[in-house]
Scaffold this motif. Sequence first.
Motif, PDB file in Angstrom:
ATOM      1  N   LYS A 143      53.319 -80.762  64.405  1.00  0.00           N
ATOM      2  CA  LYS A 143      54.732 -80.893  63.750  1.00  0.00           C
ATOM      3  C   LYS A 143      54.871 -79.214  63.750  1.00  0.00           C
ATOM      4  CE  LYS A 143      57.113 -84.313  63.401  1.00  0.00           C
ATOM      5  NZ  LYS A 143      57.739 -85.351  63.528  1.00  0.00           N
ATOM      6  N   VAL A 144      54.967 -79.062  62.016  1.00  0.00           N
ATOM      7  CA  VAL A 144      55.153 -78.630  62.057  1.00  0.00           C
ATOM      8  C   VAL A 144      55.199 -76.798  62.343  1.00  0.00           C
ATOM      9  CG1 VAL A 144      54.079 -77.067  59.380  1.00  0.00           C
ATOM     10  CG2 VAL A 144      55.003 -79.380  58.623  1.00  0.00           C
ATOM     11  N   MET A 145      54.099 -76.445  62.934  1.00  0.00           N
ATOM     12  CA  MET A 145      53.913 -75.833  63.904  1.00  0.00           C
ATOM     13  C   MET A 145      54.512 -75.358  64.426  1.00  0.00           C
ATOM     14  SD  MET A 145      51.259 -73.915  62.304  1.00  0.00           S
ATOM     15  CE  MET A 145      51.023 -72.512  63.212  1.00  0.00           C
ATOM     16  N   GLU A 146      55.549 -76.313  65.313  1.00  0.00           N
ATOM     17  CA  GLU A 146      56.109 -76.420  66.239  1.00  0.00           C
ATOM     18  C   GLU A 146      57.906 -76.377  65.518  1.00  0.00           C
ATOM     19  OE1 GLU A 146      55.828 -76.376  69.631  1.00  0.00           O
ATOM     20  OE2 GLU A 146      53.981 -76.786  69.560  1.00  0.00           O
ATOM     21  N   GLN A 147      57.337 -76.107  64.507  1.00  0.00           N
ATOM     22  CA  GLN A 147      58.602 -75.508  63.502  1.00  0.00           C
ATOM     23  C   GLN A 147      58.944 -74.342  63.195  1.00  0.00           C
ATOM     24  OE1 GLN A 147      58.959 -78.820  59.810  1.00  0.00           O
ATOM     25  NE2 GLN A 147      60.096 -79.903  61.822  1.00  0.00           N
ATOM     26  N   GLU A 148      57.561 -73.794  63.094  1.00  0.00           N
ATOM     27  CA  GLU A 148      57.457 -72.609  62.585  1.00  0.00           C
ATOM     28  C   GLU A 148      57.322 -71.875  64.060  1.00  0.00           C
ATOM     29  OE1 GLU A 148      56.699 -70.803  59.604  1.00  0.00           O
ATOM     30  OE2 GLU A 148      55.682 -72.240  58.775  1.00  0.00           O
ATOM     31  N   LYS A 149      57.188 -71.813  64.628  1.00  0.00           N
ATOM     32  CA  LYS A 149      57.567 -71.518  66.569  1.00  0.00           C
ATOM     33  C   LYS A 149      58.618 -70.725  66.825  1.00  0.00           C
ATOM     34  CE  LYS A 149      57.124 -73.269  69.548  1.00  0.00           C
ATOM     35  NZ  LYS A 149      58.006 -73.838  71.149  1.00  0.00           N
TER      36      LYS A 149
END
Length: 429
Positions: free
Chosen positions: A132-138
Amino acid sequence: MLRLVIVLGLFACAFGKALNLHDTDGNYRELLLSLNKQLLHSLETQEGLPNPSVHLALRLSNYHNHVKEDEHLNKLKNDLHNEIQSSLRNNQPVTGLLALYSLALKSSCYDLNTVVFMVTEKSETLLAQLKKVMEQEKEHVAFSHRPLTNYYQYSLGVLALCVNGIRVNNHVTHKLIKAVEHENFKHGDVESIDTYAVAGMALQCVKDSGSYTHNAAEIDLALSKIKHKLLASRRTDGHMGNEFSTGLAVQALIAMGSEESEYSISMAAMRTAARNNIYHNPMAISQTLPALQKQSYLKVKGKECLNEDNTLVLDMTDPVVPLPSDTKVAVIVEVVMSSGAAAAYQVDVPKGSSLLEALDLLQMRNVGFTFEKESSLWGPYLSMVNGEQARQSDRRYWHLSSDGTSLTEGVSDFKIQATQTITIKNTTY
C-alpha cells in the motif's frame, strides 16, 4: 586506445596486489570475524531503535551467534514494530524503514504473514502495508515527478516486496525504470551511488522473478545503465562513490551477475578501509560486511536458516573511553539559512572531538548558535539550526562541509583533527 586499456589493466592489477598484500585466507577470515563482532557489540551499546540493517547483515553473514541475533530479532518485533506502527498512524512516511524491517525478518526466516499493523480499525499484514505504501509512493511520482520519500527508499520498497515473493505492480517498477533513464538519483547536485545500487538490486530481483510484463527490454537497459553508473563512479583508490557507498555498490554488481574482475579493486579498497577502522559506524559495517562476503540483499530471498555456523563468541571487553586532548583546535562554524543569510561563529575544541561535540560546545557559549538533532539509523543528524528547520517533508536537509568539501560522515562520526571551517547549509534536494 589498446595501449591505454593495457596500461589501465596493469594499473588495476598492481593496485589490487598492493591492497591485498596482507590478505591471506586466515587474515581475511579474521577481518570478517572482527566486523561481525563489532556489529554484535553494537547491539549492546546502540542508542535509540534497533537497527534492521544491522540484523540483515548479521543474518547474511557466514558466522553467527544465534542467542544475540534472536534477542535482537525480538527487539525489532517489539520496539521497531511499535515505532513504525505509530508513524503509519500519523501518516509519516516510513517506506525505507518498513522495507528494511521486512528484509530483516525474512533474513531470520520469520513468517511475515503473522506480522500485522493496526493502523486503522482493521489489521493488515506487514507486506500488505508495504504494498500500500509503495502505491502511495507511485502515485506521488505520477503527480509530483518524485516519490513521497526519495528514490533510495522507493528502491528499498521494490526490493523488499520482490525478495518476499510479492509481485511488484508493473507501474511501480516502471516509475523506477524511468527514474534511472532520466538520471533522477541525485542528492543535491551529486549523483547518489547508494540509490543506483539499491535500484540495481531491486530491478534485478524483479527481472529474475519474471513479473515485469510491461517491456522486458526497458528493465535490461535500466540495469545496464545502473552498472555503467556504478563502475564510472569508481575513484582511483577503488571506492565507488565514496567509502560508505562502496558496500552497496559491490552488492549491486554481485546481484547483477558482474564478473569478479569488475569489482575486485573495490573489494580490496573496502578491506583496506575496514582495517583502518573507517567503518566504525554500525550502519556502515552493515552495508559493507555482506559485500565483503560476496553476498547481496537478494540472497535473503532463498534464505533457509539451516545448518548455520553458530560458533561466534563475543570477547569480554571493557569500553574504551578516549581522553580529551590537551591540544585545542580552532573551528569556524558557518550557518547558511534557506534565505541565503549567513552567520559565522568560532569555537576552540579539543583535537579529536566529534563535530557534534564541537557544536555542543559552541551552543553552550550562548553566542546565538542553537541546534536540535534527531536520530536515524546512521546516528544523529541536524534537524534545526538557529531556529530554522530542514525537513524531509519540504525536501530540505542541513548539508555539512569542511573547507568546501562535503562530509561523508555524520555529526557524531566526523572528527575535528585540524583548524577548519564547517559550513552548515539549509539545502534542497
